[in-house]
Design an enzyme around this catalytic site. Structure first.
Site, short mmCIF file in Angstrom:
data_model
loop_
_atom_site.label_atom_id
_atom_site.label_comp_id
_atom_site.label_asym_id
_atom_site.label_seq_id
_atom_site.Cartn_x
_atom_site.Cartn_y
_atom_site.Cartn_z
N LYS A 183 4.08 72.44 29.59
CA LYS A 183 3.84 72.49 28.15
C LYS A 183 4.82 73.49 27.54
CE LYS A 183 0.38 69.75 27.35
NZ LYS A 183 0.47 68.67 26.34
N ASP A 212 6.89 68.82 27.76
CA ASP A 212 6.12 68.27 26.63
C ASP A 212 5.97 69.36 25.57
OD1 ASP A 212 4.34 67.06 24.93
OD2 ASP A 212 2.69 66.91 26.39
N GLU A 238 8.77 64.83 26.58
CA GLU A 238 7.67 64.17 25.86
C GLU A 238 7.47 64.73 24.46
OE1 GLU A 238 4.30 63.59 28.39
OE2 GLU A 238 2.86 63.94 26.79
N GLU A 264 1.36 59.01 22.70
CA GLU A 264 -0.06 59.37 22.76
C GLU A 264 -0.65 59.44 21.35
OE1 GLU A 264 0.93 63.43 24.41
OE2 GLU A 264 -0.84 63.95 23.23
N ASP A 287 -2.58 56.05 25.10
CA ASP A 287 -3.78 56.64 25.69
C ASP A 287 -4.90 55.62 25.52
OD1 ASP A 287 -5.07 59.88 25.98
OD2 ASP A 287 -6.36 58.13 25.76
N HIS A 314 -1.00 57.93 28.89
CA HIS A 314 -1.36 59.33 28.69
C HIS A 314 -2.86 59.44 28.91
CE1 HIS A 314 -3.05 62.40 25.89
NE2 HIS A 314 -2.00 63.09 26.24
N GLU A 347 -1.41 60.98 34.93
CA GLU A 347 -1.51 62.32 34.34
C GLU A 347 -2.81 62.99 34.79
OE1 GLU A 347 -1.10 62.64 30.07
OE2 GLU A 347 -0.85 64.81 30.30
CA CA Z 1 1.50 65.13 25.60
#
Ligand code: CA
Length: 393
Positions: A183, A212, A238, A264, A287, A314, A347
């Site tokens: 992240k 991401d 991402e 997502e 997602d 996702h 994921e």
């Molecule tokens: Ca994400």
């Protein structure tokens, strides 16, 4: 066995009730992603009941900052009246009924998340009715197991946590993850410092990273970050820019070397059509809890295939969302076939989630770097009702 029962009913089932379970649990240690601090984990689960006693489960995506009550209200007030008495096996018919009825105030966000939850529950019922896993109804399994990737590297202070994040990478690797998603989006300089620390810590290990930023930056900063990380052999970058900036996505793809991923925060075949027409992504990430469910994912996968785009779902929800993701992954065709083609990955969020594992009787875990795709009927899971009661709002 159930087929025989259904034969007598001429393949007719009836939806008798829809129950919504909003779950929440405060976190002992809040954590941040680029959009804010997550202080509790929550879930909007839906349970669709039928006259034959079959029950289907679904889950609406609850992003860490999203009140789970929004999707719950949409299910209760907008969708439930459309579905009571309907045949749950009419998955495509009911998807369009729900979408048409909510078009003028839906199309995106929590309303489509509500449709998603119900749709997944209908597919769970269909799998149980026909006595097959959902992937069989989607045309069969291309794979029976999938490599998980660890989603993590959230912040507990904010900036300046490079050393702690480097240790986290080693921890993920030692617990069996070869793939991990970092992240970022906490300031480009801080992001680069973190990636350098992680890169040094994992040197010599067989690890592939993704990043991401959760659309933290505008185009210039997003490009700056991507260029600075050109040598990290990232599997993907991402949500580099906001989901509305499709031209920005295209610019990232033109100017950066790594694959660009997103989706997502996109919904239904209509939203993904725009994404693909703009040449926005190499990897589409619907997602199941917000793209419109299994029915919508089926539309999106076909569109992606036609555009030469890979699909990699996702998932950030509880075990119900994870199970839905695994069913879709089983049935995903590859857009670029070869002997050693890149397979989709699963994921696996590693942030604190007090009830994710407890929610089903056999939690979804990785063993030896692989997650086995459940092959039971429907989603292939059994929900523990005691856990629903414990975390119910
Ligand atoms: Ca994400």
């Amino acid at each position: 066995m159930f087929l025989a029962k259904i034969d007598k009913r001429r393949y007719k089932l009836k939806i008798t009730d829809i129950r919504i379970h909003v779950l929440k649990s405060a976190l002992a240690e809040p954590f941040a992603f680029s959009q804010g601090w997550v202080r509790s984990r929550s879930a909007t689960l839906v349970e669709v009941l039928t006259d034959a006693g079959l029950i289907g489960w679904g889950e609406a995506f609850a992003q860490g900052l999203e009140p789970p009550e929004i999707a719950a209200a949409a299910i209760e007030h907008a969708l439930k009246p459309l579905l009571l008495g309907a045949d749950p096996l009419d998955t495509e018919v009911l998807w369009h009924r729900m979408y048409h009825a909510t078009r003028d105030y839906g199309r995106k966000g929590s309303v489509v998340a509500a449709i998603s939850a119900v749709d997944v529950a209908l597919w769970d019922i269909a799998g149980k009715a026909y006595a097959v896993p959902i992937y069989q109804l989607l045309g069969g399994a291309f794979r029976s197991r999938v490599e998980p990737y660890a989603t993590g590297f959230y912040r507990i202070h904010g900036q300046g946590e490079a050393a702690r994040l480097a240790e986290e990478a080693i921890r993920h690797h030692e617990s069996g993850f070869r793939l991990m998603k970092v992240k970022l989006g906490y300031g480009v300089d801080d992001d680069i410092a973190c990636m350098r620390a992680i890169g040094r810590a994992i040197e010599g290990r067989d690890i592939t990273l993704m990043i991401d930023t959760n659309h933290a930056y505008g185009r210039a900063a997003a490009l700056h970050l991507g260029r600075a990380l050109a040598d990290y052999k990232l599997r993907w970058y991402e949500e580099p820019v906001v989901p509305e900036d499709l031209r920005g996505y295209g610019e990232m793809r033109d100017k950066l070397s790594m694959p660009i991923a997103g989706g997502e925060n996109e919904h239904t075949l209509y939203g993904f059509r725009e994404l693909f027409a703009a040449g926005a992504v190499d990897v589409a990430q619907p997602d199941l809890g917000s793209c419109g469910g299994i029915s919508a994912a089926r539309h999106i996968v076909a569109l992606a295939q036609a555009h030469g785009v890979a699909v990699n779902p996702h998932v950030w929800g509880s075990a119900v969302a994870q199970a839905a993701s695994l069913q879709l992954i089983a049935a995903l065709p590859l857009p670029h076939h070869s002997l050693f083609a890149q397979e989709p990955v699963f994921e696996y969020d590693r942030s604190s989630h007090p009830f994710r594992q407890q929610l089903i009787t056999r939690p979804i875990e990785q063993h030896g770097g692989w997650v086995t795709i459940p092959s039971g009927h429907g989603l292939g899971i059994e929900v523990d009702r005691a856990v629903l009661e414990r975390y119910r709002v």
